[in-house]
Design an enzyme around this catalytic site. Structure first.
Site, PDB file in Angstrom:
ATOM      1  N   THR A 250       0.900  -1.197   0.222  1.00 16.34           N
ATOM      2  CA  THR A 250       0.033   0.063  -0.181  1.00 16.34           C
ATOM      3  C   THR A 250       0.876   1.459   0.190  1.00 16.34           C
ATOM      4  O   THR A 250       0.474   2.167  -0.752  1.00 16.34           O
ATOM      5  CB  THR A 250      -0.962   0.021   1.264  1.00 16.34           C
TER       6      THR A 250
ATOM      7  N   THR B  59       1.172  -4.494   4.143  1.00 18.01           N
ATOM      8  CA  THR B  59       0.842  -5.014   5.695  1.00 18.01           C
ATOM      9  C   THR B  59       0.471  -6.629   5.850  1.00 18.01           C
ATOM     10  O   THR B  59       0.214  -6.946   6.966  1.00 18.01           O
ATOM     11  CB  THR B  59       0.067  -3.945   6.513  1.00 18.01           C
TER      12      THR B  59
HETATM   13  N1  GLU Z   1      -2.491  -4.158   1.783  1.00 20.93           N
HETATM   14  C1  GLU Z   1      -2.234  -4.815   0.700  1.00 20.93           C
HETATM   15  C2  GLU Z   1      -0.692  -5.457   0.912  1.00 20.93           C
HETATM   16  O1  GLU Z   1      -0.306  -6.106   2.076  1.00 20.93           O
HETATM   17  C3  GLU Z   1      -1.603  -4.005  -0.596  1.00 20.93           C
HETATM   18  C4  GLU Z   1      -2.084  -4.261  -1.777  1.00 20.93           C
HETATM   19  C5  GLU Z   1      -1.162  -3.697  -2.781  1.00 20.93           C
HETATM   20  O2  GLU Z   1      -0.207  -3.116  -2.744  1.00 20.93           O
HETATM   21  O3  GLU Z   1      -1.893  -3.515  -3.916  1.00 20.93           O
HETATM   22  O4  GLU Z   1       0.291  -5.557   0.173  1.00 20.93           O
END
Ligand code: GLU
Length: 325
Positions: free
Chosen positions: A11, A84
Site C-alpha cells: 500500500t 501490511t
Molecule cells: N495491503 C496490501 C498488501 O499487503 C496492499 C495491496 C497492494 O499493494 O496492492 O500488500
C-alpha cells in the site's frame, strides 16, 4: 549511520488512481518530511514491487541475504517497506534467521500515499529512527507502525483498515517513538537464530497446511493431506480444543507428519493438561500433537515450515516449539 532501505511494494507504494506502476523506494522516502534532516544516510534499494500477499518465503530469505550483505558492508540498520497483509508472517520469518545486532525493521502503510492522512511517511520516518537507534540493537526483527515498536515474535495485524492495526495482544509494544526519540520499554528474550541459507528445493517441498477448526467440523478437508503436505498447524478452539470426532483423524496425521496445536482466538497460549475430554488439549497431546504455546497459527506455520526446510526431525521440532512457543 547508514541504513539500508529495501522496498518490496504494498500500500505504501500505491500511486494515485489513474497513474501507472508503483512508487519506487526513492519516491517513498522523498515524501517523508524530516527524513533528510536526520543524521542517517539511506541506501535505498528496489527489490520487489508487489502486494504483500504475493511475497514468498524464498523472496523474504533473499531480502535477508541482501540486508546481511549491507550490514557486512557497514550499514547499521535495515528498513523494509512492504504491504501490511503478510507483515506479521514475514517479520517473524526474518526474526527466526536474523543473526545480526543491527535492527531489522519492517514497516508499511494502511492508507495509500494519495489518501488523506496517509500513514506511510510517518511510519518510514519512525522505522528509520528505530533502525538507526542504539537502543534497538540486538532485538532481531521489529515491526514499526503508528509510532509503536513491536517484536516480530508477538505482533499481529488486528484490524483490516485501521492505521492502529498492528498490536501485540499478549505483551504490548516493546517501545515507542516519541518526539523522534526511540524509547524501548520492554525486553524480549532473543533465541539463537536458524541458518538463513535454506535449500530452496527443500523449502518448496516443506508445505505446511493450516486448518482452522470450526463448529461441527468433521475434518473432511484434511483428507489426503499427508500426500501433499509435510506438516500441519491446527488452529483450535479456545485453549487448543477440537471437536471430539476430529481427534483420531488428527492423531493419525500426527503419526505421519508434525501437527502443531495453536489457538484460533488471536491471543494467549494453548493449554497443556487442564481438560481431558476427547478433542481436548490433553487428548491431542497424547495423540502426538505438538504444543504451539503462545505462537499464533500463522507464526506457528512459519516456524514449522522453516524447521522442515532446514531438515529438523521430530525431536528438533518439539524442542523448537518448546523454546519459541
Ligand atoms: N495491503 C496490501 C498488501 O499487503 C496492499 C495491496 C497492494 O499493494 O496492492 O500488500
Amino acid at each position: 549511520m547508514d541504513v539500508v532501505l529495501i522496498a518490496l511494494g504494498g500500500t505504501i507504494s500505491v500511486r494515485a488512481r489513474g497513474q501507472e506502476g508503483r512508487l519506487t523506494g526513492a519516491e517513498i522516502t522523498a515524501a517523508v518530511p524530516g527524513l533528510e534532516e536526520l543524521d542517517t544516510r539511506l541506501d535505498v534499494r528496489d527489490v520487489r514491487s508487489v502486494p504483500s500477499g504475493s511475497l514468498t518465503f524464498g523472496q523474504i530469505l533473499d531480502v535477508v541475504a541482501i540486508a546481511a550483505e549491507a550490514v557486512a558492508a557497514g550499514a547499521g540498520g535495515v528498513v523494509v517497506t512492504q504491504g501490511t497483509d503478510t507483515l506479521e508472517e514475514t517479520a517473524f520469518l526474518v526474526d527466526l534467521v536474523w543473526p545480526h545486532e543491527a535492527p531489522f525493521v519492517l514497516t508499511g502503510a494502511m492508507r495509500q500515499p494519495a489518501m488523506a492522512g496517509a500513514d506511510g511517511p510517518a511510519n518510514v520516518l519512525a522505522a528509520v529512527l528505530v533502525a538507526a537507534a542504539r537502543e534497538a540493537r540486538g532485538r532481531g526483527a521489529l515491526v514499526v507502525l503508528n509510532d509503536e515498536i513491536h517484536a516480530a515474535r508477538w505482533v499481529r495485524k488486528t484490524h483490516s483498515t485501521s492505521p492502529a492495526t498492528f498490536a501485540s495482544p499478549s505483551t504490548g509494544p516493546l517501545g515507542r517513538v516519541v518526539e523522534g526519540r526511540v524509547r524501548m520499554l520492554l525486553d524480549a528474550p532473543r533465541r539463537p537464530p536458524w541458518p538463513a541459507d535454506v535449500d530452496r528445493e527443500r523449502l518448496d517441498r516443506a508445505r505446511v497446511a493450516l486448518h482452522v477448526v470450526t463448529l461441527d467440523d468433521d475434518g473432511t478437508q484434511l483428507d489426503g493431506l499427508a500426500a501433499t503436505h509435510a506438516g500441519l498447524v491446527v488452529a483450535g478452539f479456545g485453549a487448543g480444543h477440537v471437536p471430539g470426532v476430529l481427534a483420531a483423524r488428527l492423531g493419525a496425521l500426527a503419526e505421519r507428519m508434525p501437527v502443531v496445536l495453536t489457538s484460533r482466538t488471536g491471543s494467549g497460549s494453548v493449554l497443556r493438561h487442564t481438560y481431558q475430554a476427547p478433542g481436548s488439549e490433553s487428548d491431542l497431546r497424547r495423540r502426538g500433537l505438538i504444543d504451539g504455546g503462545f505462537l499464533d497459527p500463522y507464526k506457528a506455520r512459519v516456524l514449522l515450515r522453516l524447521l522442515l526446510a532446514t531438515g529438523s526431525g521430530r525431536a528438533g521440532i518439539e524442542d523448537a516449539f518448546a523454546l519459541m512457543g
